[in-house]
Design an enzyme around this catalytic site. Structure first.
Site, PDB file in Angstrom:
ATOM      1  N   GLY A  17       0.983  -1.409  -0.044  1.00 58.06           N
ATOM      2  CA  GLY A  17      -0.216  -0.551  -0.005  1.00 58.06           C
ATOM      3  C   GLY A  17       0.954   0.998  -0.018  1.00 58.06           C
ATOM      4  O   GLY A  17       0.239   2.301   1.322  1.00 58.06           O
ATOM      5  N   ALA A  18       2.345   1.082  -0.845  1.00 62.88           N
ATOM      6  CA  ALA A  18       3.180   2.004  -0.578  1.00 62.88           C
ATOM      7  C   ALA A  18       2.708   3.253  -1.865  1.00 62.88           C
ATOM      8  O   ALA A  18       3.954   4.020  -2.052  1.00 62.88           O
ATOM      9  CB  ALA A  18       4.381   1.647  -0.438  1.00 62.88           C
ATOM     10  N   ARG A  20       0.927   6.124  -1.792  1.00 64.83           N
ATOM     11  CA  ARG A  20       0.467   7.333  -1.743  1.00 64.83           C
ATOM     12  C   ARG A  20       0.562   7.019  -0.556  1.00 64.83           C
ATOM     13  O   ARG A  20       1.286   5.877   0.779  1.00 64.83           O
ATOM     14  CB  ARG A  20      -0.665   7.417  -2.156  1.00 64.83           C
ATOM     15  N   VAL A  69      -3.200  -7.074  -1.280  1.00 61.27           N
ATOM     16  CA  VAL A  69      -2.770  -8.162  -0.117  1.00 61.27           C
ATOM     17  C   VAL A  69      -3.384  -9.102   0.026  1.00 61.27           C
ATOM     18  O   VAL A  69      -3.303  -9.810   0.746  1.00 61.27           O
ATOM     19  CB  VAL A  69      -2.756  -6.930   1.016  1.00 61.27           C
ATOM     20  N   TYR A 160     -12.149  -2.068  12.248  1.00 61.02           N
ATOM     21  CA  TYR A 160     -10.754  -1.538  12.387  1.00 61.02           C
ATOM     22  C   TYR A 160      -9.987  -2.181  13.653  1.00 61.02           C
ATOM     23  O   TYR A 160      -8.713  -2.500  13.316  1.00 61.02           O
ATOM     24  CB  TYR A 160     -10.960  -0.035  11.926  1.00 61.02           C
ATOM     25  N   LYS A 164      -7.247  -4.617  13.915  1.00 61.68           N
ATOM     26  CA  LYS A 164      -5.707  -4.169  14.489  1.00 61.68           C
ATOM     27  C   LYS A 164      -5.183  -4.850  15.601  1.00 61.68           C
ATOM     28  O   LYS A 164      -3.840  -4.678  15.644  1.00 61.68           O
ATOM     29  CB  LYS A 164      -5.438  -2.325  14.502  1.00 61.68           C
TER      30      LYS A 164
HETATM   31  P1  NDP Z   1      -3.577   5.753   2.773  1.00 59.72           P
HETATM   32  O1  NDP Z   1      -5.503   5.364   2.713  1.00 59.72           O
HETATM   33  O2  NDP Z   1      -3.774   6.681   2.368  1.00 59.72           O
HETATM   34  O3  NDP Z   1      -3.305   4.724   2.628  1.00 59.72           O
HETATM   35  C1  NDP Z   1      -3.970   2.796   2.384  1.00 59.72           C
HETATM   36  C2  NDP Z   1      -2.829   2.628   1.247  1.00 59.72           C
HETATM   37  O4  NDP Z   1      -3.393   0.921   0.726  1.00 59.72           O
HETATM   38  C3  NDP Z   1      -3.645   2.699  -0.350  1.00 59.72           C
HETATM   39  O5  NDP Z   1      -2.365   3.250  -0.990  1.00 59.72           O
HETATM   40  C4  NDP Z   1      -4.564   2.407  -0.899  1.00 59.72           C
HETATM   41  O6  NDP Z   1      -4.177   1.853  -2.092  1.00 59.72           O
HETATM   42  C5  NDP Z   1      -3.044   0.654   0.031  1.00 59.72           C
HETATM   43  N1  NDP Z   1      -4.728  -0.546  -0.251  1.00 59.72           N
HETATM   44  C6  NDP Z   1      -5.577  -0.762   0.496  1.00 59.72           C
HETATM   45  N2  NDP Z   1      -6.127  -1.565   0.406  1.00 59.72           N
HETATM   46  C7  NDP Z   1      -5.286  -2.020   0.032  1.00 59.72           C
HETATM   47  C8  NDP Z   1      -5.414  -3.945  -1.246  1.00 59.72           C
HETATM   48  N3  NDP Z   1      -6.195  -4.301  -0.708  1.00 59.72           N
HETATM   49  N4  NDP Z   1      -3.986  -4.596  -1.711  1.00 59.72           N
HETATM   50  C9  NDP Z   1      -2.655  -3.552  -1.454  1.00 59.72           C
HETATM   51  N5  NDP Z   1      -2.869  -2.475  -1.707  1.00 59.72           N
HETATM   52  C10 NDP Z   1      -3.978  -1.759  -0.946  1.00 59.72           C
HETATM   53  O7  NDP Z   1      -3.694   5.419   4.292  1.00 59.72           O
HETATM   54  P2  NDP Z   1      -2.058   5.509   5.429  1.00 59.72           P
HETATM   55  O8  NDP Z   1      -1.411   5.953   4.699  1.00 59.72           O
HETATM   56  O9  NDP Z   1      -3.247   6.887   5.869  1.00 59.72           O
HETATM   57  O10 NDP Z   1      -2.831   4.433   6.296  1.00 59.72           O
HETATM   58  C11 NDP Z   1      -1.411   3.305   5.796  1.00 59.72           C
HETATM   59  C12 NDP Z   1      -1.393   2.544   7.250  1.00 59.72           C
HETATM   60  O11 NDP Z   1      -1.237   3.106   8.556  1.00 59.72           O
HETATM   61  C13 NDP Z   1      -2.895   1.843   7.386  1.00 59.72           C
HETATM   62  O12 NDP Z   1      -2.703   0.345   7.556  1.00 59.72           O
HETATM   63  C14 NDP Z   1      -3.724   2.630   8.457  1.00 59.72           C
HETATM   64  O13 NDP Z   1      -4.731   1.666   8.463  1.00 59.72           O
HETATM   65  C15 NDP Z   1      -2.196   2.707   9.340  1.00 59.72           C
HETATM   66  N6  NDP Z   1      -2.792   3.992   9.851  1.00 59.72           N
HETATM   67  C16 NDP Z   1      -2.684   4.861   9.840  1.00 59.72           C
HETATM   68  C17 NDP Z   1      -3.252   6.065  11.064  1.00 59.72           C
HETATM   69  C18 NDP Z   1      -3.758   7.845  10.771  1.00 59.72           C
HETATM   70  O14 NDP Z   1      -4.198   8.208  10.841  1.00 59.72           O
HETATM   71  N7  NDP Z   1      -3.297   7.864   8.710  1.00 59.72           N
HETATM   72  C19 NDP Z   1      -3.022   5.969  11.656  1.00 59.72           C
HETATM   73  C20 NDP Z   1      -2.783   4.970  13.076  1.00 59.72           C
HETATM   74  C21 NDP Z   1      -2.682   3.571  11.653  1.00 59.72           C
HETATM   75  P3  NDP Z   1      -5.747   2.340  -3.260  1.00 59.72           P
HETATM   76  O15 NDP Z   1      -4.760   3.900  -3.095  1.00 59.72           O
HETATM   77  O16 NDP Z   1      -5.840   2.082  -4.148  1.00 59.72           O
HETATM   78  O17 NDP Z   1      -6.370   3.406  -2.083  1.00 59.72           O
END
Ligand code: NDP
Length: 252
Positions: A17-18, A20, A69, A160, A164
Site C-alpha cells: 500500500g505504498a 501514497r 494483499v 478496524y 489492528k
Molecule cells: P491511505 O489510505 O492513505 O493509504 C493506504 C494504501 O493502501 C493506499 O495506497 C491503498 O490503495 C492501499 N491498499 C488498500 N487496500 C489494498 C489492498 N487490498 N492491497 C494493496 N494495497 C491496498 O492510508 P494511510 O497512509 O493513512 O495508512 C497506512 C497504514 O497506517 C494503514 O494500515 C492504516 O490503517 C495505518 N494507520 C493510519 C493512521 C492515520 O492516522 N492515517 C493511524 C494509524 C494507523 P488505494 O490507493 O488503491 O486505495
C-alpha cells in the site's frame, strides 16, 4: 545511528500500500537508508513512474508491483518475482489498510469482511510469503501498521480496531516463532497522522481529537517512517514482539 544513505545497503524492502500516504513515506525513508524498495499497491493513482521518480529523488532504487494483499495467488506471485529479480525480501512492511466505518448495530458483513481481509488477512498472506526466504537467510524484519485504536477502541470502528488488535496478536506470536532465526517482528501504533485517511474526518471530530493529543498536533507520515526505519535496521536487532506507539502522547 542510522543516517540517510547508510544502514540498509544490500537489503530489499517491500512496503504494501505504498503508492501514497504513510506507505510512500516509509518507502522513501527505507530507500534513503540504502535499501532497494519494492513498492506494492493495488493501484497507482498517479502512475507507477511518479513513485519511481519520488524514490529516485532520495537516491533509492525501486520497482513497483500492482497486487491486492487479500489475493493469495497475487501475493505469492509478487514474492516469487522479487525473489527472481532481487533475491528475496529482507524487510516487509505491512502497511496496506482501509477503513469502512460504522456503528456495530448497523455494520454490514461486507464492511466487516473488507476491513478484516485487507488489514489482517493481507498482513498474514504477505508475512507467510516473506518468512520462508527470511528463515533461509537467517535475517529478517517484519513491521506491521497497527493503530492506537487497537488498544483504546474507537466508536464506529469495531472492524478496524479488531483488525489492528489482531495484528498485535499476530506480531507477538510470529515474533516468538521466528526469533531464533534472527528475524524480528514488530508493530507500530500510530495515533492520528495527517493523510487522506484522517482528512475524511469532520472538522468537529478533528478538533475533538486534537484536544486529546499532548503534543498538540497530528503526526506526519515521516514521524511514522522514522520509527519503522529504526525497527527495520540492524540497530533494532534485539527488539521483537513490540508495539511502538507513535501518537504524540495520545494514548497516555
Ligand atoms: P491511505 O489510505 O492513505 O493509504 C493506504 C494504501 O493502501 C493506499 O495506497 C491503498 O490503495 C492501499 N491498499 C488498500 N487496500 C489494498 C489492498 N487490498 N492491497 C494493496 N494495497 C491496498 O492510508 P494511510 O497512509 O493513512 O495508512 C497506512 C497504514 O497506517 C494503514 O494500515 C492504516 O490503517 C495505518 N494507520 C493510519 C493512521 C492515520 O492516522 N492515517 C493511524 C494509524 C494507523 P488505494 O490507493 O488503491 O486505495
Amino acid at each position: 545511528m542510522m543516517e540517510n544513505g547508510t544502514g540498509l545497503q544490500g537489503k530489499v524492502a517491500l512496503v504494501t500500500g505504498a503508492s501514497r500516504g504513510i506507505g510512500l513515506a516509509i518507502a522513501k525513508r527505507l530507500g534513503s537508508a540504502g535499501a532497494r524498495i519494492v513498492v506494492m499497491d493495488m493501484a497507482f493513482r498517479e502512475g507507477p513512474e511518479a513513485v519511481i521518480e519520488a524514490l529516485k529523488g532520495v537516491g533509492a532504487e525501486a520497482t513497483t508491483h500492482e497486487a491486492n494483499v487479500t489475493d493469495g495467488e497475487q501475493v505469492e506471485a509478487l514474492f516469487k518475482s522479487v525473489e527472481e529479480e532481487w533475491g528475496g525480501v529482507d524487510i516487509l512492511v505491512n502497511n496496506a489498510g482501509i477503513t469502512r466505518d460504522g456503528f456495530l448495530m448497523r455494520m454490514t458483513d461486507e464492511q466487516w469482511d473488507a476491513v478484516l481481509n485487507v488489514n489482517l488477512k493481507g498482513a498474514f498472506l504477505c508475512s507467510r510469503a516473506a518468512i520462508r526466504g527470511m528463515m533461509r537467510k537467517r535475517w529478517g524484519r517484519i513491521v506491521s501498521l497497527s493503530s492506537v485504536v487497537a488498544l483504546g477502541g474507537n466508536p464506529g470502528q469495531v472492524n478496524y480496531a479488531a483488525s489492528k488488535a489482531g495484528l498485535i496478536g499476530m506480531t507477538r506470536t510470529l515474533s516468538k516463532e521466528v526469533a531464533s532465526r534472527n528475524i524480528t517482528v514488530n508493530a507500530v501504533a500510530p495515533g492520528f497522522i495527517g493523510t487522506d485517511m484522517v482528512d475524511t474526518l469532520s472538522d468537529e471530530m478533528k478538533a475533538k481529537v486534537m484536544e486529546r493529543i499532548p503534543m498538540g498536533r497530528f503526526g506526519t507520515a515521516e514521524d511514522v517512517a522514522g520509527v519503522v526505519a529504526f525497527l527495520s535496521s540492524e540497530e533494532a536487532r534485539y527488539v521483537t514482539g513490540q508495539v511502538v506507539g507513535i501518537d504524540g502522547g495520545l494514548s497516555l
